[in-house]
Design a protein around this motif. Structure first.
Motif, PDB file in Angstrom:
ATOM      1  N   GLY A 205      39.986   5.499 -19.170  1.00  0.00           N
ATOM      2  CA  GLY A 205      40.499   5.829 -17.918  1.00  0.00           C
ATOM      3  C   GLY A 205      39.294   6.255 -17.516  1.00  0.00           C
ATOM      4  N   GLU A 206      38.544   7.190 -18.156  1.00  0.00           N
ATOM      5  CA  GLU A 206      37.195   7.941 -17.402  1.00  0.00           C
ATOM      6  C   GLU A 206      36.730   7.249 -16.415  1.00  0.00           C
ATOM      7  OE1 GLU A 206      38.673  10.818 -20.789  1.00  0.00           O
ATOM      8  OE2 GLU A 206      38.412   8.298 -20.706  1.00  0.00           O
ATOM      9  N   LEU A 207      36.538   5.989 -17.157  1.00  0.00           N
ATOM     10  CA  LEU A 207      35.358   4.511 -15.754  1.00  0.00           C
ATOM     11  C   LEU A 207      36.102   4.385 -15.546  1.00  0.00           C
ATOM     12  CD1 LEU A 207      32.816   4.353 -18.266  1.00  0.00           C
ATOM     13  CD2 LEU A 207      32.848   6.353 -17.063  1.00  0.00           C
ATOM     14  N   LEU A 208      37.833   3.767 -15.972  1.00  0.00           N
ATOM     15  CA  LEU A 208      38.254   2.233 -15.652  1.00  0.00           C
ATOM     16  C   LEU A 208      39.598   3.097 -14.522  1.00  0.00           C
ATOM     17  CD1 LEU A 208      39.986   1.371 -19.076  1.00  0.00           C
ATOM     18  CD2 LEU A 208      37.944   0.235 -17.298  1.00  0.00           C
ATOM     19  N   ILE A 209      39.497   4.381 -14.468  1.00  0.00           N
ATOM     20  CA  ILE A 209      40.360   4.662 -12.812  1.00  0.00           C
ATOM     21  C   ILE A 209      39.229   4.649 -11.741  1.00  0.00           C
ATOM     22  CG2 ILE A 209      41.548   6.535 -11.960  1.00  0.00           C
ATOM     23  CD1 ILE A 209      43.004   7.201 -14.819  1.00  0.00           C
ATOM     24  N   PRO A 210      38.259   5.391 -12.079  1.00  0.00           N
ATOM     25  CA  PRO A 210      37.008   5.463 -10.943  1.00  0.00           C
ATOM     26  C   PRO A 210      36.930   3.818  -9.932  1.00  0.00           C
ATOM     27  CG  PRO A 210      36.772   7.043 -12.090  1.00  0.00           C
ATOM     28  CD  PRO A 210      37.541   6.234 -13.247  1.00  0.00           C
ATOM     29  N   ILE A 211      36.506   3.055 -11.234  1.00  0.00           N
ATOM     30  CA  ILE A 211      36.430   1.585 -10.695  1.00  0.00           C
ATOM     31  C   ILE A 211      37.811   1.102 -10.440  1.00  0.00           C
ATOM     32  CG2 ILE A 211      36.607  -0.807 -12.085  1.00  0.00           C
ATOM     33  CD1 ILE A 211      35.172   0.845 -14.453  1.00  0.00           C
ATOM     34  N   GLN A 212      38.620   1.251 -10.567  1.00  0.00           N
ATOM     35  CA  GLN A 212      40.222   0.893  -9.559  1.00  0.00           C
ATOM     36  C   GLN A 212      40.422   1.162  -8.777  1.00  0.00           C
ATOM     37  OE1 GLN A 212      43.381   1.839 -12.665  1.00  0.00           O
ATOM     38  NE2 GLN A 212      42.647   0.156 -14.105  1.00  0.00           N
ATOM     39  N   GLU A 213      39.591   2.563  -7.703  1.00  0.00           N
ATOM     40  CA  GLU A 213      39.296   3.620  -7.006  1.00  0.00           C
ATOM     41  C   GLU A 213      38.629   3.275  -6.726  1.00  0.00           C
ATOM     42  OE1 GLU A 213      41.027   7.633  -8.715  1.00  0.00           O
ATOM     43  OE2 GLU A 213      38.989   7.406  -8.445  1.00  0.00           O
ATOM     44  N   GLY A 214      37.496   2.098  -6.397  1.00  0.00           N
ATOM     45  CA  GLY A 214      35.987   2.046  -5.856  1.00  0.00           C
ATOM     46  C   GLY A 214      34.795   2.950  -5.966  1.00  0.00           C
ATOM     47  N   VAL A 215      35.511   3.605  -6.567  1.00  0.00           N
ATOM     48  CA  VAL A 215      34.794   4.581  -6.462  1.00  0.00           C
ATOM     49  C   VAL A 215      32.939   4.639  -7.881  1.00  0.00           C
ATOM     50  CG1 VAL A 215      35.817   6.166  -5.253  1.00  0.00           C
ATOM     51  CG2 VAL A 215      35.740   6.367  -7.281  1.00  0.00           C
ATOM     52  N   PHE A 216      33.113   3.803  -8.100  1.00  0.00           N
ATOM     53  CA  PHE A 216      32.794   3.639  -9.452  1.00  0.00           C
ATOM     54  C   PHE A 216      32.292   2.124 -10.151  1.00  0.00           C
ATOM     55  CE2 PHE A 216      31.207   3.774 -13.846  1.00  0.00           C
ATOM     56  CZ  PHE A 216      29.870   4.550 -13.900  1.00  0.00           C
ATOM     57  N   ASN A 217      31.576   1.476 -10.194  1.00  0.00           N
ATOM     58  CA  ASN A 217      31.054  -0.013 -10.875  1.00  0.00           C
ATOM     59  C   ASN A 217      30.431   0.412 -12.580  1.00  0.00           C
ATOM     60  OD1 ASN A 217      29.437  -2.206 -11.214  1.00  0.00           O
ATOM     61  ND2 ASN A 217      30.408  -2.647  -9.424  1.00  0.00           N
TER      62      ASN A 217
END
Length: 313
Positions: free
Chosen positions: A252-264
């Motif tokens: 979730g550390e990476l998947l949540i920011p990806i879902q938020e659109g702030v990380f790729n």
């Protein structure tokens, strides 16, 4: 076929040798399919799981099978049970069965320290450990073997457990100053390396708490909807992982920011194996914040099992 116990594993291993062995092994060719993690109670809040992790190298094949029952903690029982089966790569003969829970502690701490070898500043002296579980003493011993750490701050939800751990570690590592801090923000701002190994479902570490030059290691969470840090820390750090295929399936550390659109996911700088074989650079400046997210890899299980087997010969 050899049956190797936890006691034999503890006698065979030390962190300097194990970390060096992993460093060499990650630099060599290996294959590692996505590990299979099965939720035994899908659709509920119960996180009991069963997992199978395969990998193979030029010399060995290995598979680890483990169960994770976090509710065991409330009954004073181990949450993790595992075994690792090692095969000869040339003809497929099974050659060793190793107790997996103890070996998992050793290889997890060794991988954490190996990543620090490439990502933390070489003169890092202050370490913050978030978490007081069974992995905590291993993490301290491993990190002390790769950096000149002389100060360790321990944080835990249970103050008495954190104090007891600090006292025990002080007896083992006399040259290091151990202390307990209840304020994560205050401790984080003054740390060169931060290692999180907790079962927290929500962030305990925030990006605006972390100072330039810090290396952060996150290894406690394996759930897509949970995380040990907030999105800001992910977006401001140079992010590395142990395995993209596993981290992007579980963390979730990476998947949540990806879902938020702030990380790729393309912003991930690379994997541990690439650091070890020198195909990518690690830390690129003294002031950069580096972050390593680990969910555990089958190749590290294979390499650790190989090292035990060959040490015991």
């Amino acid at each position: 076929m050899k049956i190797i116990s936890a006691e034999q594993i503890h006698k065979a291993l030390n962190y300097p040798d194990l970390i060096n062995h992993l460093d060499r092994g990650f630099a060599r060719p290996f294959e590692m399919p996505k590990r299979q993690v099965f939720n035994l109670n899908a659709g509920t809040e119960n996180k009991d799981a069963f997992a199978v992790l395969p990998a193979w190298s030029e010399d060995y094949l290995a598979v680890k099978a483990f169960t994770y029952f976090p509710s065991n903690y409330t009954h004073n029982k181990s949450a993790l049970h595992a075994n690792i089966l090692l095969f000869n790569r040339s003809h497929g003969e099974p050659i060793a069965l190793l107790e997996g829970a103890s070996l998992t502690h050793w290889r997890t701490a060794a991988v954490s320290a190996l990543a620090s070898r490439y990502l933390s500043n070489p003169d890092a002296t202050r370490l913050l450990l978030l978490g007081t579980g069974n992995l905590a003493p291993h993490l301290i011993a491993a990190h002390l073997s790769v950096r000149p750490i002389d100060s360790v701050i321990i944080w835990g939800r249970n103050l008495h457990k954190a104090q007891r751990l600090a006292a025990e570690l002080s007896q083992q590592f006399h040259a290091v100053n151990f202390s307990v801090q209840l304020d994560v923000k205050l401790a984080a701002q003054d740390s060169d390396i931060i290692v999180a190994a907790t079962a927290s479902p929500t962030p305990i570490l925030y990006g605006n708490w972390v100072s330039p030059g810090t290396h952060v290691d996150l290894l406690g969470n394996h759930n897509t909807d949970q995380r040990e840090c907030d999105s800001e820390l992910i977006t401001k750090a140079q992010v590395f992982v142990d395995s993209k295929i596993n981290v992007l399936n579980e963390a979730g550390e990476l998947l949540i920011p990806i879902q938020e659109g702030v990380f790729n996911q393309n912003a991930i700088h690379g994997e541990l194996g690439q650091l070890c074989n020198k195909s990518i650079a690690g830390r690129q400046s003294l002031s950069a914040i580096t972050l390593f997210k680990s969910v555990g890899t089958a190749i590290s299980d294979l390499l650790a099992a190989q090292h035990v087997l060959e040490t015991l010969k």
